[in-house]
Design a protein around this motif. Structure first.
Motif, PDB file in Angstrom:
ATOM      1  N   SER A  40       0.676  -1.283  -0.097  1.00 27.78           N
ATOM      2  CA  SER A  40      -0.010   0.081  -0.018  1.00 27.78           C
ATOM      3  C   SER A  40       0.828   1.420   0.045  1.00 27.78           C
ATOM      4  N   ASP A  41       0.146   2.585  -0.170  1.00 23.21           N
ATOM      5  CA  ASP A  41       0.974   3.594  -0.328  1.00 23.21           C
ATOM      6  C   ASP A  41       1.445   3.889   1.177  1.00 23.21           C
ATOM      7  N   ASP A  42       0.890   3.699   2.150  1.00 26.10           N
ATOM      8  CA  ASP A  42       1.212   3.707   3.609  1.00 26.10           C
ATOM      9  C   ASP A  42       2.538   2.892   3.817  1.00 26.10           C
ATOM     10  N   SER A  43       2.565   1.571   3.495  1.00 27.84           N
ATOM     11  CA  SER A  43       3.779   0.801   3.546  1.00 27.84           C
ATOM     12  C   SER A  43       4.837   1.303   2.858  1.00 27.84           C
ATOM     13  N   ARG A  46       6.397   4.394   4.735  1.00 31.44           N
ATOM     14  CA  ARG A  46       7.004   4.073   5.926  1.00 31.44           C
ATOM     15  C   ARG A  46       8.515   3.254   5.472  1.00 31.44           C
ATOM     16  N   MET A  47       8.449   2.585   4.475  1.00 33.13           N
ATOM     17  CA  MET A  47       9.560   1.839   4.108  1.00 33.13           C
ATOM     18  C   MET A  47      10.770   2.908   3.617  1.00 33.13           C
ATOM     19  N   PHE A  48      10.185   3.996   2.595  1.00 35.82           N
ATOM     20  CA  PHE A  48      11.086   4.923   2.138  1.00 35.82           C
ATOM     21  C   PHE A  48      11.683   5.872   3.055  1.00 35.82           C
ATOM     22  N   GLU A  49      10.980   6.431   4.133  1.00 40.96           N
ATOM     23  CA  GLU A  49      11.394   7.236   5.234  1.00 40.96           C
ATOM     24  C   GLU A  49      12.415   6.295   5.963  1.00 40.96           C
ATOM     25  N   ARG A  50      12.142   5.019   6.355  1.00 40.49           N
ATOM     26  CA  ARG A  50      13.290   4.301   7.041  1.00 40.49           C
ATOM     27  C   ARG A  50      14.536   4.251   6.613  1.00 40.49           C
TER      28      ARG A  50
END
Length: 317
Positions: A40-43, A46-50
């Protein structure tokens, strides 16, 4: 899993280093297979920010750029991520190793350990142990403020921030929009030097007076960042180091030894008091308040008024 993450980080780093213009999240997601597989976009977010934070922690300088349409993009310029060969002699390496030890008790312990590994590769002698005993000297920089880490990262990444700040003589905190430049430790307290957008001028903020969370904001800086020397002089001036006048105070006998160390002259009075002439610069009123009833300001009148205002603010809570 570890291999998959390492591959994802490598692909993200190559994309950011290989582009000549900022890439949006959408473009990065379409370019990296692992991001396309995010559920999903949320997933993905979160992955990109980490991943972005992990690359910055590894030392990659990632710029955040906002275009005319308000869309945020990212890139890592090659000239900002290229270092010349580093050679250190034994004394230089030992000094840097000792500096790394300073942060072992702070929240930068992980970064300090990583820096030490790089120093080893750059020539830190194996017989130099910066984490070993150094006799009676134990370097330590206290970092207790929750605002320290987000501000340190904002200074590093050149990201504007917003936070609530309570002045010493104010009953309620006010919101500040700041372009952070650098953090400096002075007399056991941390200060942030930066550009206050609301006031259109450089300002210094004491971290212990920041309330709530520090929030990062997208976009470029609007003011030019001065060199390190200028920032340090600004911090020193606002913290009371720069003095262009003299003040006359009365100090209770046996108290206020830091003030006595700064005194130009000391005259013993009756009834357990001494009269001191001390350098007077910006921030002296805040320092004098810390000594409470052991200090009485004789002059100048403006300093006396500032100290009284601060004491009244403290009394009101």
């Amino acid at each position: 899993m570890a291999i998959a993450k390492a591959e994802r980080l490598m692909n993200l780093a190559l994309c950011l280093l290989g582009t000549r213009r900022p890439l949006s999240k959408r473009e990065l997601r379409e370019s990296i297979e692992a991001y396309l597989e995010a559920g999903s976009d949320d997933s993905f977010n979160r992955m990109f920010e980490r991943d972005k934070d992990d690359l910055r922690e590894l030392g990659l300088v990632i710029e955040t750029v906002e275009n005319l349409d308000g869309e945020v993009g990212y890139l890592a310029r090659r000239d900002s991520n290229r270092l010349p060969p580093i050679t250190l002699d034994a004394e230089e390496a030992a000094a840097l190793g000792l500096a790394a030890k300073v942060w072992q008790q702070a929240r930068l312990a992980g970064a300090a350990s990583g820096a030490l590994q790089k120093l080893r590769a750059a020539g830190l002698p194996e017989d130099v142990d910066p984490y070993g005993s150094h006799g009676a000297l134990e370097p330590h920089i206290p970092v207790h403020e929750a605002a320290f880490e987000p501000l340190m990262l904002a200074c590093r990444d050149r990201r504007p921030v917003v936070f609530d700040y309570r002045k010493a003589n104010a009953a309620q905190p006010g919101t500040r929009h700041v372009e952070p430049w650098a953090l400096e430790c002075w007399r056991g307290h941390w200060y942030l030097a930066g550009w206050d957008r609301d006031r259109g001028a450089e300002r210094v903020f004491r971290l212990s007076r920041i309330t709530g969370k520090v929030r990062a904001r997208a976009g470029r800086y609007t003011a030019e960042v001065p060199d390190v020397v200028t920032v340090r002089e600004t911090v020193a001036g606002w913290a009371g180091e720069t003095a262009d006048r003299s003040a006359l105070i009365r100090l209770r006998s046996g108290a206020g030894y830091p003030l006595r160390a700064k005194a130009v002259s000391v005259r013993e009075l009756e009834n357990g008091w001494d009269e001191l002439e001390i350098p007077y610069g910006h921030g002296l009123d805040a320092w004098l308040v810390e000594f409470g009833p052991d200090v009485v300001v004789v002059g100048p009148a403006e300093l006396r008024a500032e100290v009284i205002d601060r004491l009244r603010a403290v009394a009101k809570g």
